[in-house]
Enzyme design. Structure first.
Site, mmCIF file in Angstrom:
data_model
loop_
_atom_site.group_PDB
_atom_site.id
_atom_site.type_symbol
_atom_site.label_atom_id
_atom_site.label_comp_id
_atom_site.label_asym_id
_atom_site.label_seq_id
_atom_site.Cartn_x
_atom_site.Cartn_y
_atom_site.Cartn_z
ATOM 1 N N GLY A 10 0.847 -1.201 0.000
ATOM 2 C CA GLY A 10 0.000 0.000 0.000
ATOM 3 C C GLY A 10 0.876 1.242 0.000
ATOM 4 O O GLY A 10 1.932 1.254 0.633
ATOM 5 N N GLU A 103 5.609 -4.633 5.828
ATOM 6 C CA GLU A 103 5.979 -5.975 6.299
ATOM 7 C C GLU A 103 5.965 -7.013 5.173
ATOM 8 O O GLU A 103 6.883 -7.840 5.064
ATOM 9 C CB GLU A 103 5.029 -6.358 7.437
ATOM 10 N N ILE A 127 1.877 3.605 6.830
ATOM 11 C CA ILE A 127 1.202 4.490 7.789
ATOM 12 C C ILE A 127 0.874 3.729 9.063
ATOM 13 O O ILE A 127 0.674 4.325 10.104
ATOM 14 C CB ILE A 127 -0.080 5.118 7.195
ATOM 15 N N ASP A 128 0.812 2.399 8.985
ATOM 16 C CA ASP A 128 0.422 1.605 10.161
ATOM 17 C C ASP A 128 1.503 1.567 11.242
ATOM 18 O O ASP A 128 1.221 1.210 12.385
ATOM 19 C CB ASP A 128 0.085 0.168 9.733
ATOM 20 N N MET A 170 -7.120 3.702 9.807
ATOM 21 C CA MET A 170 -6.439 2.472 9.375
ATOM 22 C C MET A 170 -5.640 1.876 10.534
ATOM 23 O O MET A 170 -5.378 2.540 11.538
ATOM 24 C CB MET A 170 -5.571 2.734 8.158
ATOM 25 N N GLY A 171 -5.237 0.664 10.364
ATOM 26 C CA GLY A 171 -4.522 -0.054 11.431
ATOM 27 C C GLY A 171 -5.049 -1.469 11.435
ATOM 28 O O GLY A 171 -6.009 -1.801 12.123
ATOM 29 N N GLU A 223 -9.297 0.062 12.217
ATOM 30 C CA GLU A 223 -10.105 -0.853 11.383
ATOM 31 C C GLU A 223 -9.975 -2.314 11.822
ATOM 32 O O GLU A 223 -10.874 -3.125 11.605
ATOM 33 C CB GLU A 223 -9.689 -0.726 9.919
ATOM 34 N N HIS A 273 -8.629 6.001 2.827
ATOM 35 C CA HIS A 273 -7.383 6.277 2.104
ATOM 36 C C HIS A 273 -6.970 7.743 2.131
ATOM 37 O O HIS A 273 -5.872 8.070 1.662
ATOM 38 C CB HIS A 273 -7.484 5.749 0.675
ATOM 39 N N ARG A 276 -3.693 7.933 3.529
ATOM 40 C CA ARG A 276 -2.529 7.478 2.774
ATOM 41 C C ARG A 276 -2.116 8.451 1.677
ATOM 42 O O ARG A 276 -1.037 8.310 1.103
ATOM 43 C CB ARG A 276 -2.817 6.107 2.140
HETATM 44 O O1 F6P Z 1 -0.903 0.402 4.211
HETATM 45 C C1 F6P Z 1 -1.508 -0.443 5.160
HETATM 46 C C2 F6P Z 1 -2.978 -0.264 5.072
HETATM 47 O O2 F6P Z 1 -3.151 1.108 5.136
HETATM 48 C C3 F6P Z 1 -3.841 -0.950 6.113
HETATM 49 O O3 F6P Z 1 -4.021 -0.251 7.298
HETATM 50 C C4 F6P Z 1 -5.120 -1.117 5.356
HETATM 51 O O4 F6P Z 1 -5.895 -2.156 5.882
HETATM 52 C C5 F6P Z 1 -4.641 -1.434 4.003
HETATM 53 O O5 F6P Z 1 -3.451 -0.718 3.828
HETATM 54 C C6 F6P Z 1 -5.641 -1.122 2.913
HETATM 55 O O6 F6P Z 1 -4.996 -1.173 1.684
HETATM 56 P P1 F6P Z 1 -5.685 -1.291 0.254
HETATM 57 O O7 F6P Z 1 -7.036 -0.675 0.334
HETATM 58 O O8 F6P Z 1 -4.735 -0.533 -0.627
HETATM 59 O O9 F6P Z 1 -5.735 -2.748 -0.069
#
Ligand code: F6P
Length: 343
Positions: A10, A103, A127-128, A170-171, A223, A273, A276
């Site tokens: 992400g 990760e 961001i997590d 998010m998280g 989340e 988002h 992000r």
């Molecule tokens: O970057 C990590 C994260 O922001 C998580 O907290 C979130 O669940 C996930 O990405 C969502 O990503 P996407 O909508 O791009 O699949």
């Protein structure tokens, strides 16, 4: 040296700032040429790349997103993917690869280094803020600021109506954004994945606050937060194309339950988002620039299989295998700080 760079997983604010630092520092200090792979590991496996000229990189410091694109595709999704990645890197003359990711992306980097000897250095992004081996990942501070700004705004509209505002941030596995934004935004409750919540206790606390004269309260919900088993029905999340749980929706469940239990008018906001996107904060720009310079120097020192990190306020290196062994949960002492000042 010919360096490669990719951004995977992400996106988050500051990716371009890292790319810029690697390209500028690499060219000026070491005479490097930097090749950018498109869309994370997809560009390595699919052999899609281009040379990032210093001119191209110089003005992208504050721009959100990533000029390289990103994806969650990785070499281990197919049997021949790892060998193909090794072959493409050799064919492109890449002597060291800088892998910028969270990760998932960094775990793949660790495997490719361990199993195939790929010369690479990691940079922790998300961001997590849940990557192990570092106190901070870049993008986190910007996301916390975005969430805090939103909470500040929610307080004023809540006050006008004497409402409870539930804000979902998010998280996925860890509640760093919720915890920091909850403290910074003066939340009444903070719900995180690491600590299952008791909706009865949360509702009773909110009722007590409003009966005591509070005109607005904000509940920050990560989340990935989940209730104590057997206390509240939460549907199982869907699964995305990479096998990850598709989260989102816990805020609405909490809001409906709080309203039903307390009679207080309750609204929900899902930040999603927004957290992000956009420009990185000044702090994140400095962190990204420091990470990019350190990763480039590490590549020249042959510190492969390592990740740049922050420890005790200083930029250093940690083994990728160590950093990706476990996700980093919220610190217990900061959780206690938050609990001391809920209001
Ligand atoms: O970057 C990590 C994260 O922001 C998580 O907290 C979130 O669940 C996930 O990405 C969502 O990503 P996407 O909508 O791009 O699949």
């Amino acid at each position: 040296m010919r360096l490669g760079i990719l951004t995977g997983g992400g996106d988050c604010p500051g990716l371009n700032a890292v790319i810029r630092a690697v390209v500028l520092h690499g060219a000026r200090r070491w005479g490097d040429e930097v090749v950018g792979f498109r869309d994370g590991w997809r560009g390595v496996v699919g052999d899609e790349c281009f040379v990032i000229a210093p001119d191209r990189a110089s003005k992208i410091l504050s721009r959100g997103g990533t000029i390289l694109g990103t994806s969650r595709v990785h070499p281990y999704m197919t049997d021949d993917g790892p060998a193909r990645a090794v072959e493409v890197l050799a064919r492109r003359g890449v002597e060291a690869l800088i892998v910028v990711g969270g990760e998932g992306t960094l775990s793949v980097a660790s495997r490719l280094h361990g199993e195939h000897g790929v010369a690479l250095v990691g940079v922790p992004k998300t961001i997590d803020n849940d990557v192990g081996g570092t106190q901070l990942t870049f993008g986190f501070e910007t996301a916390v600021q975005t969430a805090t700004d939103a909470i500040d705004r929610l307080h004023t509209t809540a006050e006008s109506h004497n409402r409870v505002m539930v804000v979902e941030v998010m998280g996925r596995h860890a509640g760093h954004v919720a915890l920091w934004a909850g403290i910074a935004g003066g939340a009444a409750a903070i719900l995180v994945p690491e600590r299952p919540f008791d909706i009865g206790a949360v509702s009773a606390d909110l009722q007590r606050l409003h009966e005591g004269g509070t005109q607005s309260s904000v509940v920050v919900v990560a989340e990935g937060a989940r209730p104590v088993a057997g206390t509240l029905d939460v549907p199982a999340p869907g699964i995305d194309e990479y096998g990850h749980a598709r989260l989102g929706g816990i805020g609405a469940i909490v809001a409906a339950e709080v309203e039903a239990r307390t009679g207080l008018e309750t609204r929900v906001t899902v930040l999603g988002h927004v957290q992000r996107g956009g420009t990185p904060t000044a702090f994140d720009r400095v962190l990204c620039t420091s990470f990019g310079v350190a990763a480039t120097d590490a590549a020249h020192e042959g510190a492969f299989g390592q990740m740049v990190s922050v420890a005790e306020g200083r930029i250093g290196l940690v083994r990728l295998a160590e950093a990706t062994a476990a996700l980093k949960p919220i610190p217990g002492d900061l959780w206690e700080v938050a609990q001391a000042c809920l209001s």
